[in-house]
Design a protein around this motif. Structure first.
Motif, PDB file in Angstrom:
ATOM      1  N   ARG A 185       9.958   5.679 -34.830  1.00 31.94           N
ATOM      2  CA  ARG A 185      11.350   5.196 -34.800  1.00 31.94           C
ATOM      3  C   ARG A 185      11.547   4.159 -33.698  1.00 31.94           C
ATOM      4  O   ARG A 185      12.238   3.146 -33.893  1.00 31.94           O
ATOM      5  N   LEU A 186      10.946   4.391 -32.544  1.00 32.84           N
ATOM      6  CA  LEU A 186      11.071   3.449 -31.431  1.00 32.84           C
ATOM      7  C   LEU A 186      10.492   2.086 -31.801  1.00 32.84           C
ATOM      8  O   LEU A 186      11.025   1.044 -31.414  1.00 32.84           O
ATOM      9  N   LEU A 187       9.394   2.105 -32.551  1.00 25.15           N
ATOM     10  CA  LEU A 187       8.708   0.863 -32.897  1.00 25.15           C
ATOM     11  C   LEU A 187       9.283   0.190 -34.137  1.00 25.15           C
ATOM     12  O   LEU A 187       9.099  -1.016 -34.317  1.00 25.15           O
ATOM     13  N   SER A 188       9.980   0.960 -34.976  1.00 30.22           N
ATOM     14  CA  SER A 188      10.535   0.373 -36.198  1.00 30.22           C
ATOM     15  C   SER A 188      12.027   0.114 -36.047  1.00 30.22           C
ATOM     16  O   SER A 188      12.464  -1.035 -35.967  1.00 30.22           O
ATOM     17  N   GLU A 189      12.811   1.169 -35.928  1.00 32.68           N
ATOM     18  CA  GLU A 189      14.266   0.999 -35.843  1.00 32.68           C
ATOM     19  C   GLU A 189      14.692   0.324 -34.539  1.00 32.68           C
ATOM     20  O   GLU A 189      15.528  -0.583 -34.548  1.00 32.68           O
ATOM     21  N   ALA A 190      14.148   0.765 -33.418  1.00 35.33           N
ATOM     22  CA  ALA A 190      14.528   0.177 -32.129  1.00 35.33           C
ATOM     23  C   ALA A 190      13.854  -1.175 -31.897  1.00 35.33           C
ATOM     24  O   ALA A 190      14.322  -1.977 -31.096  1.00 35.33           O
ATOM     25  N   GLY A 191      12.737  -1.409 -32.565  1.00 34.49           N
ATOM     26  CA  GLY A 191      12.117  -2.724 -32.522  1.00 34.49           C
ATOM     27  C   GLY A 191      11.261  -3.024 -31.313  1.00 34.49           C
ATOM     28  O   GLY A 191      10.940  -4.188 -31.054  1.00 34.49           O
ATOM     29  N   LEU A 192      10.856  -1.995 -30.577  1.00 34.87           N
ATOM     30  CA  LEU A 192       9.907  -2.252 -29.492  1.00 34.87           C
ATOM     31  C   LEU A 192       8.497  -2.417 -30.074  1.00 34.87           C
ATOM     32  O   LEU A 192       8.228  -2.034 -31.208  1.00 34.87           O
ATOM     33  N   VAL A 193       7.607  -2.989 -29.277  1.00 34.39           N
ATOM     34  CA  VAL A 193       6.263  -3.306 -29.741  1.00 34.39           C
ATOM     35  C   VAL A 193       5.231  -2.582 -28.880  1.00 34.39           C
ATOM     36  O   VAL A 193       5.291  -2.634 -27.645  1.00 34.39           O
ATOM     37  N   ASP A 194       4.313  -1.898 -29.530  1.00 37.24           N
ATOM     38  CA  ASP A 194       3.160  -1.290 -28.880  1.00 37.24           C
ATOM     39  C   ASP A 194       2.148  -2.426 -28.673  1.00 37.24           C
ATOM     40  O   ASP A 194       1.431  -2.814 -29.585  1.00 37.24           O
ATOM     41  N   VAL A 195       2.109  -2.959 -27.450  1.00 32.89           N
ATOM     42  CA  VAL A 195       1.382  -4.206 -27.200  1.00 32.89           C
ATOM     43  C   VAL A 195      -0.118  -4.048 -27.448  1.00 32.89           C
ATOM     44  O   VAL A 195      -0.757  -4.920 -28.040  1.00 32.89           O
ATOM     45  N   TYR A 196      -0.686  -2.930 -27.017  1.00 34.01           N
ATOM     46  CA  TYR A 196      -2.120  -2.737 -27.238  1.00 34.01           C
ATOM     47  C   TYR A 196      -2.433  -2.769 -28.732  1.00 34.01           C
ATOM     48  O   TYR A 196      -3.401  -3.414 -29.167  1.00 34.01           O
ATOM     49  N   ARG A 197      -1.626  -2.086 -29.522  1.00 36.31           N
ATOM     50  CA  ARG A 197      -1.872  -2.052 -30.969  1.00 36.31           C
ATOM     51  C   ARG A 197      -1.595  -3.412 -31.624  1.00 36.31           C
ATOM     52  O   ARG A 197      -2.181  -3.735 -32.660  1.00 36.31           O
ATOM     53  N   ARG A 198      -0.723  -4.211 -31.048  1.00 36.17           N
ATOM     54  CA  ARG A 198      -0.526  -5.563 -31.570  1.00 36.17           C
ATOM     55  C   ARG A 198      -1.811  -6.367 -31.426  1.00 36.17           C
ATOM     56  O   ARG A 198      -2.177  -7.144 -32.313  1.00 36.17           O
ATOM     57  N   LEU A 199      -2.513  -6.171 -30.314  1.00 40.14           N
ATOM     58  CA  LEU A 199      -3.743  -6.922 -30.060  1.00 40.14           C
ATOM     59  C   LEU A 199      -4.967  -6.265 -30.686  1.00 40.14           C
ATOM     60  O   LEU A 199      -5.924  -6.949 -31.047  1.00 40.14           O
ATOM     61  N   HIS A 200      -4.942  -4.935 -30.783  1.00 38.13           N
ATOM     62  CA  HIS A 200      -6.093  -4.182 -31.301  1.00 38.13           C
ATOM     63  C   HIS A 200      -5.602  -3.154 -32.324  1.00 38.13           C
ATOM     64  O   HIS A 200      -5.571  -1.955 -32.042  1.00 38.13           O
ATOM     65  N   PRO A 201      -5.235  -3.594 -33.511  1.00 38.83           N
ATOM     66  CA  PRO A 201      -4.599  -2.682 -34.476  1.00 38.83           C
ATOM     67  C   PRO A 201      -5.497  -1.586 -35.019  1.00 38.83           C
ATOM     68  O   PRO A 201      -4.985  -0.553 -35.460  1.00 38.83           O
ATOM     69  N   ASP A 202      -6.811  -1.771 -34.970  1.00 41.60           N
ATOM     70  CA  ASP A 202      -7.700  -0.809 -35.617  1.00 41.60           C
ATOM     71  C   ASP A 202      -8.655  -0.091 -34.671  1.00 41.60           C
ATOM     72  O   ASP A 202      -9.469   0.720 -35.119  1.00 41.60           O
TER      73      ASP A 202
END
Length: 268
Positions: free
Chosen positions: A189-206
């Motif tokens: 919910r924090l990452l979808s509805e609230a729109g924050l970004v998990d920065v590590y996963r943005r750079l290393h999704p897998d």
């Protein structure tokens, strides 16, 4: 120093600042030279820090200590002077535990905050798990309101592994604190509805095993890399888009957590 074009920010749960510094943390800071470092579980009071830990490797420390001695506490070490320092987020139960510190760096060009946060662990029993849920319930609206006003990066030990790729033994941990469905749903919910970004996963999704930041002291968790990804940079989208490189440092151990460093293409 970090280059003018790249702002280097580290997050690390110290599991005690006195313990971490005896294991070479200050030398590592001098060598790796982050611009800022958010720390959690300082496990010290103002008198313990004054004159010894109020600055490390050229970084000045700002802190929010717990009332209880030897417990919790967060801080931010910064090479740059903030325009404002805010200890706590207005909820006495958790402010008394020293779980939130916000440094504001406001200029005509940008309103930016760096937050060090230590989310409660529920692993010691049902009472603490309920406290963890209360914390999640109150930090969520605080972060959404802050996001409407300014850019920020929350550095912290969130004590939640969000997805199955975020811990080694996910199947056997589905009923354990840190990987409970309710906790994972909160993070979603924090990452979808609230729109924050998990920065590590943005750079290393897998990334799987290389992404872990915490290992139990029991058994041979470290030796076998039976880890969890519990430490995060959670950023507003504009700041997250400026993240260029993330590294989890494992060549030395300063605590049961590893330092998570992200380089951003901006400065304060």
């Amino acid at each position: 120093m970090g280059s003018p074009s790249l702002f280097k920010i580290t997050s690390l749960n110290l599991n005690g600042i006195r313990s971490a510094t005896t294991k070479g943390l200050e030398d590592w800071l001098a060598q790796h030279a982050p611009d800022c470092m958010g720390v959690q579980e300082v496990k010290a009071q103002a008198d313990d820090v004054r004159g010894r830990f109020d600055a490390l490797a050229g970084l000045r420390g700002y802190f929010h200590f717990a009332q209880k001695k030897g417990y919790s506490g967060v801080g931010v070490y910064s090479r740059h002077e903030p325009s404002e320092v805010i200890a706590g987020f207005g909820v006495p139960e958790f402010d008394d535990e020293g779980r939130y510190l916000e440094l504001r760096f406001d200029t005509p060009a940008r309103r930016f905050s760096l937050i060090s946060a230590y989310f409660p662990s529920g692993s010691s029993g049902p009472e603490r798990q309920e406290a963890k849920y209360r914390f999640l319930d109150v930090i969520y609206p605080h972060l959404t309101a802050l996001k409407a006003q300014r850019d920020f990066i929350l550095l912290g030990d969130v004590n939640i592994a969000h997805q199955a790729i975020d811990l080694k033994n996910w199947k056997s941990n589905q009923k354990n604190s840190g990987f409970l469905p309710e906790e994972r749903a909160w993070m979603t919910r924090l990452l979808s509805e609230a729109g924050l970004v998990d920065v590590y996963r943005r750079l290393h999704p897998d990334t799987t095993e290389e992404a872990y930041t915490w290992w139990s002291n029991r058994g041979q968790a470290w030796a076998k890399n039976v880890g969890w990804r519990l430490d995060y940079h959670l950023a507003t989208p504009a700041i997250a888009a400026l993240a260029r490189r993330a590294e989890i440092y494992k060549a030395q151990r300063f605590s049961d957590h590893a330092p998570l460093t992200v380089q951003y293409a901006f400065s304060v």
